[in-house]
Design a protein around this motif. Structure first.
Motif, PDB file in Angstrom:
ATOM      1  N   ASN A 133       0.696  -1.182   0.150  1.00  7.61           N
ATOM      2  CA  ASN A 133       0.027  -0.002  -0.025  1.00  7.61           C
ATOM      3  C   ASN A 133       0.835   1.264  -0.123  1.00  7.61           C
ATOM      4  N   LYS A 134       2.013   1.235   0.682  1.00  8.37           N
ATOM      5  CA  LYS A 134       2.787   2.301   0.613  1.00  8.37           C
ATOM      6  C   LYS A 134       3.402   2.468  -0.514  1.00  8.37           C
ATOM      7  N   LEU A 135       3.882   1.359  -0.972  1.00 11.95           N
ATOM      8  CA  LEU A 135       4.607   1.382  -2.501  1.00 11.95           C
ATOM      9  C   LEU A 135       3.708   1.972  -3.705  1.00 11.95           C
ATOM     10  N   GLN A 136       2.241   1.602  -3.434  1.00 10.08           N
ATOM     11  CA  GLN A 136       1.258   1.884  -4.411  1.00 10.08           C
ATOM     12  C   GLN A 136       1.110   3.450  -4.179  1.00 10.08           C
ATOM     13  N   GLN A 137       1.203   4.041  -2.859  1.00  3.85           N
ATOM     14  CA  GLN A 137       1.052   5.499  -3.012  1.00  3.85           C
ATOM     15  C   GLN A 137       2.228   6.264  -3.446  1.00  3.85           C
ATOM     16  N   GLN A 138       3.444   5.664  -3.333  1.00  3.93           N
ATOM     17  CA  GLN A 138       4.608   6.007  -3.933  1.00  3.93           C
ATOM     18  C   GLN A 138       4.424   6.118  -5.689  1.00  3.93           C
ATOM     19  N   ILE A 139       3.965   5.084  -6.121  1.00  5.82           N
ATOM     20  CA  ILE A 139       3.730   4.862  -7.495  1.00  5.82           C
ATOM     21  C   ILE A 139       2.771   5.937  -8.023  1.00  5.82           C
ATOM     22  N   SER A 183       1.313  -3.943 -11.756  1.00 10.01           N
ATOM     23  CA  SER A 183       2.046  -5.308 -11.076  1.00 10.01           C
ATOM     24  C   SER A 183       1.604  -5.229  -9.426  1.00 10.01           C
ATOM     25  N   ASN A 184       1.969  -3.970  -8.915  1.00  9.31           N
ATOM     26  CA  ASN A 184       1.835  -3.894  -7.536  1.00  9.31           C
ATOM     27  C   ASN A 184       0.456  -3.920  -6.814  1.00  9.31           C
ATOM     28  N   LEU A 185      -0.659  -3.498  -7.803  1.00 12.56           N
ATOM     29  CA  LEU A 185      -2.003  -3.641  -7.815  1.00 12.56           C
ATOM     30  C   LEU A 185      -2.399  -5.110  -7.506  1.00 12.56           C
ATOM     31  N   ALA A 186      -1.848  -5.902  -8.360  1.00  6.19           N
ATOM     32  CA  ALA A 186      -2.122  -7.426  -8.478  1.00  6.19           C
ATOM     33  C   ALA A 186      -1.592  -7.985  -7.190  1.00  6.19           C
ATOM     34  N   GLY A 187      -0.460  -7.405  -6.732  1.00  5.67           N
ATOM     35  CA  GLY A 187       0.191  -8.080  -5.537  1.00  5.67           C
ATOM     36  C   GLY A 187      -0.830  -7.852  -4.297  1.00  5.67           C
ATOM     37  N   ILE A 188      -1.414  -6.406  -4.408  1.00  8.36           N
ATOM     38  CA  ILE A 188      -2.156  -6.157  -3.324  1.00  8.36           C
ATOM     39  C   ILE A 188      -3.459  -7.092  -3.362  1.00  8.36           C
ATOM     40  N   ASN A 189      -4.058  -7.530  -4.413  1.00 15.86           N
ATOM     41  CA  ASN A 189      -5.211  -8.095  -4.353  1.00 15.86           C
ATOM     42  C   ASN A 189      -4.777  -9.638  -4.092  1.00 15.86           C
ATOM     43  N   GLN A 190      -3.594 -10.195  -4.340  1.00 16.06           N
ATOM     44  CA  GLN A 190      -3.244 -11.595  -3.969  1.00 16.06           C
ATOM     45  C   GLN A 190      -3.070 -11.611  -2.445  1.00 16.06           C
ATOM     46  N   GLN A 193      -6.791 -11.747  -1.021  1.00 16.39           N
ATOM     47  CA  GLN A 193      -7.219 -12.939  -1.199  1.00 16.39           C
ATOM     48  C   GLN A 193      -6.805 -13.961  -0.157  1.00 16.39           C
ATOM     49  N   ASN A 194      -5.423 -13.969   0.119  1.00 16.26           N
ATOM     50  CA  ASN A 194      -4.784 -14.909   0.929  1.00 16.26           C
ATOM     51  C   ASN A 194      -5.366 -14.680   2.482  1.00 16.26           C
ATOM     52  N   LEU A 195      -5.635 -13.419   2.820  1.00 17.84           N
ATOM     53  CA  LEU A 195      -5.917 -13.015   3.995  1.00 17.84           C
ATOM     54  C   LEU A 195      -7.675 -13.599   4.260  1.00 17.84           C
ATOM     55  N   LYS A 196      -8.556 -13.351   2.959  1.00 16.03           N
ATOM     56  CA  LYS A 196      -9.764 -13.939   2.880  1.00 16.03           C
ATOM     57  C   LYS A 196      -9.682 -15.494   2.963  1.00 16.03           C
ATOM     58  N   SER A 197      -8.611 -15.998   2.423  1.00 15.56           N
ATOM     59  CA  SER A 197      -8.731 -17.542   2.784  1.00 15.56           C
ATOM     60  C   SER A 197      -8.383 -17.872   4.026  1.00 15.56           C
ATOM     61  N   LEU A 198      -7.671 -17.295   4.476  1.00 14.59           N
ATOM     62  CA  LEU A 198      -7.255 -17.554   6.089  1.00 14.59           C
ATOM     63  C   LEU A 198      -8.565 -17.413   6.903  1.00 14.59           C
ATOM     64  N   ASN A 199      -9.361 -16.367   6.561  1.00 17.98           N
ATOM     65  CA  ASN A 199     -10.594 -15.950   7.194  1.00 17.98           C
ATOM     66  C   ASN A 199     -11.782 -17.006   6.938  1.00 17.98           C
ATOM     67  N   GLY A 200     -11.393 -18.000   6.653  1.00 18.84           N
ATOM     68  CA  GLY A 200     -12.422 -19.020   6.198  1.00 18.84           C
ATOM     69  C   GLY A 200     -13.278 -18.755   4.951  1.00 18.84           C
TER      70      GLY A 200
END
Length: 393
Positions: A133-139, A183-190, A193-200
């Motif tokens: 998110n910080k990197l996205q702000q810079q970009i 590319s960074n936005l895709a990383g954020i979405n991944q 999604q991982n947090l959503k998976s861990l959250n059942g």
């Protein structure tokens, strides 16, 4: 041409808001409640605890009833009743209870370790999300600044004050920035999604904008003592060594004679006979090699426990040394970046014609590369710190 303050941007990037801290805690609490692996393991270990208790009760009592008609009839009828109860040697029951208690504790530690592993993965994903998110702000800031430059170059080109080379350079620069943006936005979405998976599979509202500060002692030995007192895997392996010894003691008790006692009633031709029965098994062959087996297992568990203590100490030590090096590098970055406004100077120099467009982009890219390295160092610092303090989860 508009300029923006790098010092202001930096202050935003290094802030540690209470909102972000509470958000991390809320994310971890939600995942702990909703994670399917944790839920499944809770049921599994509850079943295992019942299994450990299954051998605690006494053997089932034995009841036999015989009725036999006599022939000839004058011989009378025979009635025979047996009630019998077998027991292990008395010391075996104490060791069995002790073993069940130890195995139950191990199950608790294993569940705690599973929970901790999942929460650490969630926390690391959250920390990575802060970086992204910080990197996205810079970009985004770079993207906006380059778009302003491109519009200015195109306007100058139409008025005859500019040239097509500057326009093309700005367009190429914008293409590269847009590629990094996507590319960074895709990383954020991944990561989301991982947090959503861990959250059942349940959606999470994640506001990962800054890192959470956690107190960490400057004395490694104190940290290691805290780790030993709280880490569930440390306790699990330690308990495995203890239960291995109890298994050996239990098997030695099981190698002692078993005792059986009972009552017998017999009736024949109007005469009755009744009395008590006492017996004992002689353990000659049944447990011949089992005690040796448990002795070997205990020896293995003791060596494994010693090896684990040594391994964990130096693993944690190396992690702590990496944390110290990252802390120094991070502070160096902050000391420099807090006192410079490179982009603002470059914008002014380009506006006044003191540098060319190619010089502007080369210098700005150098600065942004350094700033990205700072963000990566900051993320590495907090991720290593999270690994060091995983026992607090």
């Amino acid at each position: 041409m508009k300029t923006y303050s790098i010092a202001f941007l930096f202050s935003c990037l290094v802030s540690f808001s209470v909102l972000a801290q509470s958000n991390l805690e809320q994310v971890l609490m939600g995942i702990e409640a909703n994670n399917k692996t944790i839920q499944a393991q809770k049921q599994n270990f509850e079943a295992r605890k019942l299994e450990f208790k299954a051998d605690l009760p006494l053997y089932n009592p034995n009841f036999e009833y015989d009725y036999m008609d006599g022939s000839p009839s004058a011989a009378g009828n025979l009635t025979d009743i047996w009630i019998n109860q077998s027991f292990d040697f008395p010391t075996a029951y104490g060791k069995r209870r002790e073993l069940a208690k130890g195995l139950s504790s191990q199950a608790d530690f294993a569940l705690m370790a599973t929970r901790q592993e999942i929460l650490l993965e969630a926390k690391q994903s959250y920390l990575e999300l802060v970086f992204r998110n910080k990197l996205q702000q810079q970009i985004s800031n770079r993207k906006a600044a380059t778009e302003r430059l491109l519009r200015d170059f195109e306007r100058k080109l139409t008025t005859g004050d500019g040239n097509i080379l500057d326009v093309n350079k700005a367009k190429l620069q914008l293409i590269e920035i847009n590629k990094d943006f996507q590319s960074n936005l895709a990383g954020i979405n991944q990561l989301l999604q991982n947090l959503k998976s861990l959250n059942g599979g349940i959606e999470l509202e994640v506001m990962a904008s800054s890192y959470q500060e956690e107190e960490l002692t400057t004395d490694f030995e104190l940290l290691f003592e805290e780790f030993k007192a709280a880490d569930p895997m440390w306790k699990y392996v330690e308990m495995e060594n203890k239960t291995s010894k109890i298994r050996l003691e239990h098997m030695k008790a099981m190698a002692l004679p078993k005792i059986s006692t009972g009552y017998r009633y017999q009736s024949l031709l109007g005469q009755t006979f009744q009395g008590f029965r006492l017996g004992a098994s002689i353990p000659l062959w049944e447990n011949k090699y089992k005690v040796r087996q448990k002795e070997a297992e205990f020896s293995f568990a003791s060596l494994q426990w010693t090896d684990y203590q040594n391994e964990r100490y130096y693993e944690l030590r190396q992690l702590y040394e990496r944390y110290e090096k990252l802390s120094t590098t991070l502070q160096d970055y902050r000391n420099v970046l807090e006192n410079i406004s490179s982009i603002a100077y470059l914008d002014k120099a380009l506006e006044l014609g003191h540098i060319s467009t190619i010089e502007y982009f080369l210098e700005s890219n150098y600065f942004y590369t350094a700033y990205t390295n700072y963000l990566q160092t900051e993320n590495d610092y907090y991720r290593v710190k999270a690994e060091l303090l995983r026992f607090r989860l």
